[in-house]
Scaffold this active site. Structure first.
Site: not given
Ligand code: BES
Ligand code: MN
Ligand code: ZN
Length: 505
Positions: A268, A342
């Site tokens: 990230k 997931r």
């Molecule tokens: N934990 C994150 C989602 C999230 C983002 C929760 C901001 C709370 C605040 C999750 O694991 C994630 O990174 N999801 C990705 C999925 C994508 C790579 C398909 C996302 O939402 O960008």
């Molecule tokens: Mn994530």
């Protein structure tokens, strides 16, 4: 109290927790009505009066009583007034105070308890003083309510001051777990905190499993997320037997327990990455809700499963394009290691539903950034193919004002997550990111009720709802009442209330 003679109803909270007798309370109230008028206060104003009989008294304008307000509005007015009064009394340095139950003793206790929340690790004496416990009691016997759904009925326990305290304390417990930084809340430390919280709570059994156990259960999807981390994974399994019949099918909760989500190899960006200490919000809120359910002895059986791990990059970490095999045999391409939620939920959902045959399973997860975009911080998103489960969650969320909104759980989205050389891909492209995540999870619910059937509980099958709380995870600023800046601990109250209403005589 609120029905004192003045035209405007004045909500009164007093800095003396001993003031439980209504005679004493009414005497204070009579004084306050006069002072309130003289102070020119209007509806929703707050006035603090010092030195009345040696007490500090906070009055909050709550408007004129009107008969046609709905129950949920009355409860919200109560929560808010109690929260405002709590802030004012704490600002006046009161360490012990009594709160007007207004329309619902339960709601008043929730508002006061949530407003009392403090979390920090500061070491100055000033900051420490603020963390000192205050004593909060109801004015009166704590049983008062004008809200029909607060009352015990058909096997449900009733709601009063004590239940409100527990609902609020549970949410505050979830807030603490979510605020706590990842170095102080590893998978191992989370399990220790869980065991400590449940000490002395009857009919609960907690097991903490390790990597070897996960391997024995062929949880290749869950394990793949943990590979990059030096912190060992954990799988927390908790049962609560509260029903008269110990063999009655349980309600199940599953919580996403990523104690830190760096994204893994699909790292990230740095800005706000620290928020991902709360990527165990699903774990925290399901754990806290289960604590409240057991503490209140709600007469149901329950199981709670929480897969816990960090998601980190390293030389051992899972790489984009790697293929993993989940415990139900489904092959998954890890297209993006940041879509890890997931992956851990897949194995946890399959384990929970295949082992326990629950009548209902609810998973809670900070799953997708897309959820924040869709609903912001007002509503948690609910994905379910069961109309009855949806309406039960909706009603519970509305009565606690911890609101949820139904999102589509639709097979149309599967084309976006179908793999090419494998069954599934863990990403579904830019469109409807929350919906593709939800339809991915559906593949791992064993014995799910059939789409398009009557959607009622079906013998031997399970109703399932997935709640995406990425948007409701935290709040940028306080609203002046009980919704404070920081990690929210939502949807704890919705889950407890849903469970309370699910108990059958
Ligand atoms: N934990 C994150 C989602 C999230 C983002 C929760 C901001 C709370 C605040 C999750 O694991 C994630 O990174 N999801 C990705 C999925 C994508 C790579 C398909 C996302 O939402 O960008
Ligand atoms: Mn994530
Ligand atoms: Zn995550």
């Amino acid at each position: 109290m609120a029905s004192s003679s003045s035209k405007q109803d004045v909500y009164v909270a007093v800095s003396d927790a001993q003031l439980a007798s209504s005679a004493a309370a009414n005497a204070v109230s009579a004084d306050i009505s006069q002072l309130w008028k003289q102070s020119n206060a209007k509806d929703k104003d707050t006035r603090t009066f010092y030195g009345l009989d040696g007490r500090t008294v906070v009055a909050v304008g709550v408007g004129k009583k009107s008969a046609n307000k709905d129950e949920n509005a009355l409860k919200e007015q109560t929560r808010r007034a109690a929260a405002v009064a709590t802030h004012a009394l704490k600002a006046a340095n009161s360490k012990s105070f009594a709160i007007d139950p207004l329309h619902s003793a339960h709601a008043a206790a929730v508002g006061a308890t949530l407003a009392d929340f403090q979390w920090n690790l500061k070491t100055t004496s000033d900051a420490k003083a603020k963390l000192e416990k205050v004593e909060i009691a109801p004015l009166g016997d704590g049983k008062q309510t004008q809200v029909e759904s607060d009352k015990a009925q058909d096997g449900r326990i009733g709601l009063d001051w004590e239940t409100g305290r527990v609902y609020g304390q549970a949410q505050n417990f979830a807030r603490v777990l979510m605020e706590t930084p990842a170095n102080k809340c590893t998978p191992t430390l989370f399990c220790e905190a869980a065991k400590k919280q449940f000490e002395g709570v009857a009919n609960v059994e907690i097991k903490v499993h390790d990597l070897k156990w996960a391997e024995e259960h062929k949880m290749g999807s869950f394990i793949s997320v943990s590979r990059g981390s030096d912190e060992p994974l954990r799988f927390l399994e908790l049962t609560y037997h509260g029903a008269a019949n110990k063999d009655e099918a349980p309600l199940a909760f599953v919580g996403k327990g990523i104690t830190f989500d760096s994204g893994g190899i699909s790292l990230k960006p740095g800005a706000a990455m620290k928020e991902m200490r709360a990527d165990m919000g699903g774990a925290a809120t399901t754990l806290a809700s289960t604590w409240a359910i057991a503490k209140l002895k709600i007469p149901i059986n329950m199981v709670l499963c929480i897969p816990l791990t960090e998601n980190m990059p390293s030389g051992k970490a899972t790489k984009p394009g790697d293929i993993v095999v989940a415990s139900n045999g489904v092959t998954i391409e890890v297209d993006n290691t940041d879509a890890e939620g997931r992956l851990v939920l897949a194995d946890a959902l399959y384990y929970t539903t295949s082992q326990y045959k629950p009548h209902t399973v609810v998973d809670v997860a900070t799953l997708t950034g897309a959820m924040m975009i869709a609903l912001g911080n007002q509503f948690s998103g609910v994905f379910t193919n069961s109309d009855s489960l949806w309406s039960e969650l909706d009603a519970a969320g509305a009565s606690e004002r911890d609101r949820v909104w139904r999102m589509p759980l639709d097979e149309g989205y599967t084309s976006q997550i179908n793999g090419t050389g494998m069954d599934l891909c863990n990403t579904g492209g830019r469109l409807a990111g929350s919906c593709t995540a939800a339809i991915f999870l559906k593949r791992f619910v064993d014995g799910l009720i059939v789409d398009g059937s009557d959607n009622e509980q079906q013998d031997g099958l399970v109703r399932w709802a997935h709640i995406d709380i990425a948007g409701t995870m935290d709040l940028a600023g306080s609203d002046g009442g009980y919704n404070l800046k920081g990690m929210t601990g939502r949807p704890v109250r919705t889950l407890i209330e849903f469970a309370r209403r699910s108990a059958k005589a």
